[in-house]
Design a protein around this motif. Structure first.
Motif, mmCIF file in Angstrom:
data_model
loop_
_atom_site.group_PDB
_atom_site.id
_atom_site.type_symbol
_atom_site.label_atom_id
_atom_site.label_comp_id
_atom_site.label_asym_id
_atom_site.label_seq_id
_atom_site.Cartn_x
_atom_site.Cartn_y
_atom_site.Cartn_z
ATOM 1 N N MET A 1 0.830 -1.202 0.000
ATOM 2 C CA MET A 1 0.000 0.000 0.000
ATOM 3 C C MET A 1 0.866 1.254 0.000
ATOM 4 O O MET A 1 1.873 1.321 0.698
ATOM 5 C CB MET A 1 -0.863 0.016 1.261
ATOM 6 N N ARG A 2 0.433 2.222 -0.742
ATOM 7 C CA ARG A 2 1.174 3.468 -0.753
ATOM 8 C C ARG A 2 0.908 4.249 0.518
ATOM 9 O O ARG A 2 -0.154 4.143 1.121
ATOM 10 C CB ARG A 2 0.714 4.305 -1.953
ATOM 11 N N PHE B 1 -14.688 -4.485 -2.297
ATOM 12 C CA PHE B 1 -13.287 -4.748 -2.030
ATOM 13 C C PHE B 1 -12.439 -3.664 -2.674
ATOM 14 O O PHE B 1 -12.713 -3.245 -3.799
ATOM 15 C CB PHE B 1 -12.958 -6.132 -2.606
ATOM 16 N N PRO C 1 -8.780 -3.493 -3.778
ATOM 17 C CA PRO C 1 -7.521 -4.215 -3.928
ATOM 18 C C PRO C 1 -6.309 -3.294 -3.948
ATOM 19 O O PRO C 1 -5.204 -3.706 -3.614
ATOM 20 C CB PRO C 1 -7.678 -4.963 -5.242
ATOM 21 N N ALA C 2 -6.497 -2.067 -4.380
ATOM 22 C CA ALA C 2 -5.395 -1.104 -4.408
ATOM 23 C C ALA C 2 -6.037 0.258 -4.213
ATOM 24 O O ALA C 2 -7.231 0.410 -4.426
ATOM 25 C CB ALA C 2 -4.679 -1.165 -5.755
ATOM 26 N N SER C 3 -5.256 1.250 -3.821
ATOM 27 C CA SER C 3 -5.900 2.531 -3.553
ATOM 28 C C SER C 3 -6.456 3.094 -4.859
ATOM 29 O O SER C 3 -5.815 3.034 -5.908
ATOM 30 C CB SER C 3 -4.926 3.500 -2.899
ATOM 31 N N VAL D 1 -8.938 1.820 -6.478
ATOM 32 C CA VAL D 1 -9.596 0.767 -7.252
ATOM 33 C C VAL D 1 -10.635 0.082 -6.352
ATOM 34 O O VAL D 1 -10.322 -0.330 -5.240
ATOM 35 C CB VAL D 1 -8.594 -0.288 -7.759
ATOM 36 N N LEU E 1 -13.919 -2.770 -6.227
ATOM 37 C CA LEU E 1 -14.619 -3.862 -6.884
ATOM 38 C C LEU E 1 -15.857 -4.175 -6.064
ATOM 39 O O LEU E 1 -15.796 -4.181 -4.838
ATOM 40 C CB LEU E 1 -13.753 -5.120 -6.839
ATOM 41 N N TYR F 1 -23.735 -9.762 -10.312
ATOM 42 C CA TYR F 1 -23.383 -8.403 -10.698
ATOM 43 C C TYR F 1 -21.941 -8.161 -10.307
ATOM 44 O O TYR F 1 -21.506 -8.575 -9.230
ATOM 45 C CB TYR F 1 -24.294 -7.436 -9.942
ATOM 46 N N LEU G 1 -16.892 -2.152 -11.102
ATOM 47 C CA LEU G 1 -15.489 -1.774 -10.959
ATOM 48 C C LEU G 1 -15.353 -0.262 -11.075
ATOM 49 O O LEU G 1 -15.939 0.355 -11.957
ATOM 50 C CB LEU G 1 -14.670 -2.454 -12.070
ATOM 51 N N VAL H 1 -12.209 2.609 -11.123
ATOM 52 C CA VAL H 1 -10.770 2.848 -11.105
ATOM 53 C C VAL H 1 -10.532 4.354 -11.194
ATOM 54 O O VAL H 1 -10.942 4.997 -12.152
ATOM 55 C CB VAL H 1 -10.062 2.152 -12.298
ATOM 56 N N GLN H 2 -9.882 4.900 -10.189
ATOM 57 C CA GLN H 2 -9.501 6.309 -10.231
ATOM 58 C C GLN H 2 -8.070 6.346 -10.751
ATOM 59 O O GLN H 2 -7.128 6.074 -10.019
ATOM 60 C CB GLN H 2 -9.600 6.927 -8.836
ATOM 61 N N LEU H 3 -7.946 6.600 -12.052
ATOM 62 C CA LEU H 3 -6.624 6.531 -12.676
ATOM 63 C C LEU H 3 -5.722 7.637 -12.153
ATOM 64 O O LEU H 3 -4.559 7.429 -11.903
ATOM 65 C CB LEU H 3 -6.754 6.616 -14.190
ATOM 66 N N ALA I 1 -21.099 -5.102 -14.971
ATOM 67 C CA ALA I 1 -21.667 -6.155 -15.800
ATOM 68 C C ALA I 1 -22.646 -6.897 -14.922
ATOM 69 O O ALA I 1 -22.367 -7.156 -13.758
ATOM 70 C CB ALA I 1 -20.585 -7.096 -16.299
#
Lengths: 275, 698
Positions: free
Chosen positions: B1-2, B433, B435-437, B439, B441, B473, B476, B478-480, B490
């Motif tokens: 984790m950052r 969930f 999985p990364a900051s 992101v 799910l 269902y 997702l 994602v904050q790029l 989906a």
């Protein structure tokens, strides 16, 4: 019973089942992430996108087995071997789909290398052999063709990778009867790695016979030796789940795909990397 | 984790935002709901075939805009209305607050790593960071003294005359009593509410267009009355409501009488935040409970008990001259009583409900149980429609469920399983969930049996009821980076039994992808693609058996929003949609609009204008768009056929405690000479609606 099952399955979506070449993929990891394999680099790259062989630095070998929709007659099995050298990696792979009455064999000789620091390329020469036992005429027909798969992979940044591949681009003819071709496939995918524990993939696959299919998947490292995966694909819709683990330097990946009508497709592989 | 990094660019942006936008001023907060909330409501409206009253949600949000919540005093339940945040973000805010003790100012929200600039901006409309005040002891008298009264009066009318209001010969009317509306085309709306720290009461009354007023069938005046009295923090009970109220528990699998959201552009929030017991403040003429409800905490255990007795509209089946009628068919949920037959159906059945909920939190676990008994005084008869074969019939039903939740820093597991006493069950389970900051799910699986009759349920589903559905269902987000955000979902579902207009078991799927780009605080834009594939019976079939075809709906939308100056905002949209049932004849639709929002500072007025052009091949290809409206009203009209629509909303602050609104909206069609059919028919190619509203605070 088996016959009825087969009939049902064929009726419901014959087009998707008739061939393994039809957008199938090798490896338990690939199966678990919805088949979005075009950006991956591992021992199954020779079958999925030969460009992935470009990063190989160890000799590796693996086997996989899949029972599509839990029907033995639709099982796909295969093995691959990869040998890195100073001028790139060479590989050999073999797969077998079907059973005695109908089967497809695929033999691939592949080569992949780093083209530039952030660009890899690869090509696989493929021999595809199809055999159909004909009850009516008592004449068995079989046909072998030669084709290829070629691909590229680029690391756009530390976090984003791009992959592209084409398989059998001229849609080689399998039979004159009803102009049966082995479909041409083109795949374009992106993988996003926001941190080292997590991988996100999305891929579009165009099939000359069945149109566009979107695949997406994700992978998360729960523990150093345990990876959880999930994914889905469209046209036809299917979900996939799986886990990967490691034991005595042997990697195991198992997965299961779920089709809303046809049910479950288990897939498993075993990989060994020689140090 | 950052490691959490101090976000300088956020800081700068927020400084600018807070300084220039001047949002600390109460009057600036009023008016427009944040774009992301408008979007979610819009998404929901697209999904539903019938019009739903969103006023409860909108009211609550707008109330919070003018009476912001102290973020340091708010608990988890208070965050439930901020539908633009997901559950993990809410948890992060609470965790950060615990760490800090309290947020000293709004800038400190940046310390919550998962909040984006946009989230903080949205949140700042509804909350402020202040000191926690001790709740006064002498509550009741204080509450009575320091509360606020709010009176709303609204008048609405369509200028053009509908067929149902036109004169009709007495002989014809005698033969066909439903060929004419009973009352005038005016709609009256009255709302009074009192709100203070511990006491709330209110009265709502409404007369819909076409209903009579103080005469004929409506001697009592308005067609619909609703009221409530709520007391909080009493010595022996934490909350008590008399009158009309809503109860929401667990994931809504057994009890969710309020508004329920399903799939939307907020792809992660599939876990429902039950609001427990709340007074019913909306003009929804069905769905709410009427009676008495209590809530009390025993240590960590929260209990809610309710009893409700309300009259419902229904169709009588057999009318017996001596005994009246012996059975009813279909409970009606429109609330309209503008023709004789609708009036005849009014309040035919008495519905009684009694039940309760118990929930508790044990560390990271939360569990709850809900059960209630439902009865009708007249049996509901089986519908003759085959797809309704497994719907509730008879007079009684007991519905019960168990719900659970398990929370970790980056993970929430949740679910609920329900049982109905006709021997059926339903279950939903899912997780959210990170999985990364940046992101997120979310996954939700549901399996509702075809005869699962959770009468007051409102859990996640594709169908309008939680019945006859299995599905999975996945969402997702994602904050790029701070400017770009990607959202997608989906959903695949299957129906084991027939469904509305699908005369066979079937499956379907739905996908959505949205890219949000916000390069600066002045500019924001999003692109969206949506696809839905289901089945539908083919119309005009000569066969005795209905066959179904694939029914595909897809749409593409581009939306721009530009804040040209602090007092001027533009919003544009271009949207395309396509509906395909017959592969050779897809039906297309287009919508283009321009919004202008003018809100001069320190001036008592505000103005909102739209010009929209639309062209659709059919009603099937219609498009929806959220419209600005007078306060606490909402409108998400369907744009169909060929023409243009304009509206103007004007708000004027007459005095400090008195506001006035007017909205004029007009749709002009170029491809037809009349609009609607039957009683609603208008013999003009245009339709003009006028709405007036006045609000008095004291």
């Amino acid at each position: 019973m088996v016959k009825q099952c087969l009939l049902l399955v064929f009726v419901i979506c014959h087009s998707v089942l008739l061939a393994q070449y039809d957008g199938s993929y090798a490896g338990g990891r690939q199966a678990a992430i919805g088949g979005s394999a075009v950006t991956l680099t591992d021992s199954w790259s020779i079958l999925n996108n030969p460009a992935g062989m470009g990063v190989a630095d160890h000799i590796s070998a693996g086997i996989f087995y899949e029972t599509r929709y839990s029907v033995n007659e639709f099982s796909l099995r295969g093995a691959a071997f990869q040998l890195p050298t100073d001028i790139g990696a060479f590989g050999l792979a073999f797969t077998y789909y079907g059973y005695t009455i109908y089967n497809e064999k695929r033999v691939v000789l592949g080569y992949g290398r780093q083209l530039m620091p952030k660009l890899r390329g690869g090509v696989g020469f493929e021999y595809l052999h199809t055999r159909i036992e004909n009850d009516l005429s008592a004449v068995n027909s079989s046909k072998g063709i030669i084709t290829f798969q070629a691909g590229l992979q680029a690391d756009l940044s530390d976090k984003i990778k791009l992959g592209f591949s084409v398989f059998n681009p001229w849609a080689a003819k399998l039979s004159e009867y009803e102009k049966e071709n082995i479909p041409a496939l083109a795949r374009l995918g992106v993988s996003y790695i926001p941190d080292e524990k997590f991988l996100l993939l999305i891929e579009a696959e165009q099939n000359s016979e069945h149109g566009l299919r979107i695949k997406a998947g994700a992978e998360y490292e729960l523990h150093e030796k345990l990876i959880a995966r999930g994914g889905f694909k469209t046209n036809p819709a299917e979900y996939t789940f799986g886990v990967g683990t490691e034991f005595l330097d042997i990697k195991f990946n198992i997965s299961v795909g779920y089709h809303l009508v046809l049910g479950y497709s288990p897939h498993g592989d075993l990989l060994y990397v020689f140090d | 984790m950052r490691k959490p990094v101090f976000k300088y660019h956020y800081f700068l942006l927020l400084c600018l935002f807070f300084c220039f936008a001047g949002i600390s001023k109460a009057q600036e907060r009023q008016g427009e709901l944040p774009l992301s909330i408008q979007q979610i409501i819009e998404d929901h409206a697209e999904e539903q075939d019938e019009q739903i009253d969103y006023s409860r949600l909108i009211e609550e949000l707008q109330y919070l805009m003018s009476n912001p919540l102290n973020i340091n005093a708010a608990d988890e339940e208070d965050f439930q209305y901020f539908i633009f945040l997901n559950e993990l973000q809410i948890q992060d805010i609470l965790r950060q607050r615990k760490r800090l003790g309290e947020f000293k100012n709004m800038f400190q929200l940046q310390l919550v790593e998962s909040l984006t600039y946009r989230d903080i901006q949205n949140l700042s409309h509804f909350v402020y960071a202040g000191e926690i005040k001790e709740k006064a002891k002498d509550k009741l008298t204080r509450s009575l003294k320091y509360g606020r009264h709010d009176v709303f009066m609204r008048y609405e009318r369509t200028i053009e005359t509908r067929q149902g209001y036109k004169p009709i010969a007495d002989s014809v009317l005698k033969k066909h009593p439903n060929k004419r509306y009973l009352g005038s085309p005016d709609k009256y709306y009255f709302k009074y509410a009192y709100r203070s720290q511990n006491i709330r009461w209110g009265l709502n009354a409404e007369k819909d267009a076409g209903e009579e007023f103080f005469k004929g069938t409506q001697k009592q005046g308005f067609d619909f009355y609703s009221g409530y009295l709520m007391l909080e923090d009493l010595a022996w009970v934490d909350k008590i409501v008399l009158g009309d109220y809503n109860v929401e528990t667990g994931q809504g699998l057994s009890m969710w009488s309020g508004l329920s959201f399903g799939k939307s552009s907020n792809v992660i929030s599939v876990r429902k935040q039950a609001k427990g017991l709340k007074p019913s403040t909306s003009m929804n003429e069905f769905g709410f409970l009427r009676g008495i409800a209590l809530e009390r905490k025993f240590g960590p255990v929260k209990t809610t008990l309710f009893y409700s007795r309300a009259m419902r509209d229904a169709n009588a089946v057999e009318i017996d001259s001596v005994e009246g009628f012996s059975a009813v068919r279909t409970l009606q949920e429109t609330g309209y009583h503008y023709t004789q037959s609708l009036v005849d159906n009014k309040n035919l059945v008495e519905e009684q409900m009694a039940g309760g909920n118990v929930s508790t939190r044990l560390g990271n676990f939360k569990i709850g149980a809900t059960a209630y008994y439902f009865s009708l005084n007249i049996p509901l008869e089986q519908s003759n429609r085959l797809y309704k074969k497994f719907d509730f019939i008879g007079t009684e039903r007991v519905v019960s469920s168990l719900d659970y939740e398990f929370n970790l820093k980056d993970f929430i597991l949740f679910g609920e399983t329900g049982y109905t006493d006709n021997g059926s069950w339903g279950t939903l389970n899912g997780f959210i969930f990170r999985p990364a900051s940046g992101v997120y799910l979310s996954v939700l699986h549901r399996n509702y049996q075809k005869d699962f009759q959770n009468i007051k349920g409102g859990a996640f589903s594709e169908n309008s009821s939680n019945q006859n559905e299995k599905g999975l269902y996945g969402g997702l987000q994602v904050q790029l980076n701070s400017e770009i955000e990607l959202n997608g979902y989906a959903d695949h579902f299957e129906f084991d039994w027939l469904n509305y207009r699908i005369d066979a078991p079937s499956q379907g799927s739905e996908y959505m992808v949205q890219l949000d780009y916000e390069p600066s605080r002045k500019w924001s834009t999003y692109l969206r693609y949506r696809y839905e594939g289901k089945k539908q019976n083919l119309s005009n079939q000569d066969d005795y058996i209905n066959h179904y075809a694939d029914r595909e709906r897809e749409g593409f939308r581009v939306n721009f929003s530009w804040k040209a100056a602090s007092f001027l905002k533009f919003n544009n949209r271009v949207e395309w949609s396509r509906m395909t049932i017959d592969k050779d004849n897809p039906e297309d639709g287009w919508l283009v609009y321009q919004d202008v929002l003018l809100r001069p500072k320190e001036k008592p007025y505000m103005l909102s204008f739209r010009y929209a052009l639309f062209q659709t091949d059919s009603y099937n290809a219609r498009l929806y768009a959220y419209e600005h409206d007078v306060l606490y009203a909402f409108s998400i009209p369907a744009y169909a056929y060929n023409g243009f629509r304009t509206y103007l909303v004007f708000k004027y602050e007459v005095k400090e405690n008195m506001d006035f609104w007017i909205k004029v909206a007009r749709s002009q069609y170029v491809d037809r000479q009349f609009i609607g059919n039957g009683l609603t028919r208008i013999d003009n190619p245009h339709k003009t609606d006028v709405k007036l509203q006045i609000r008095i605070k004291f």
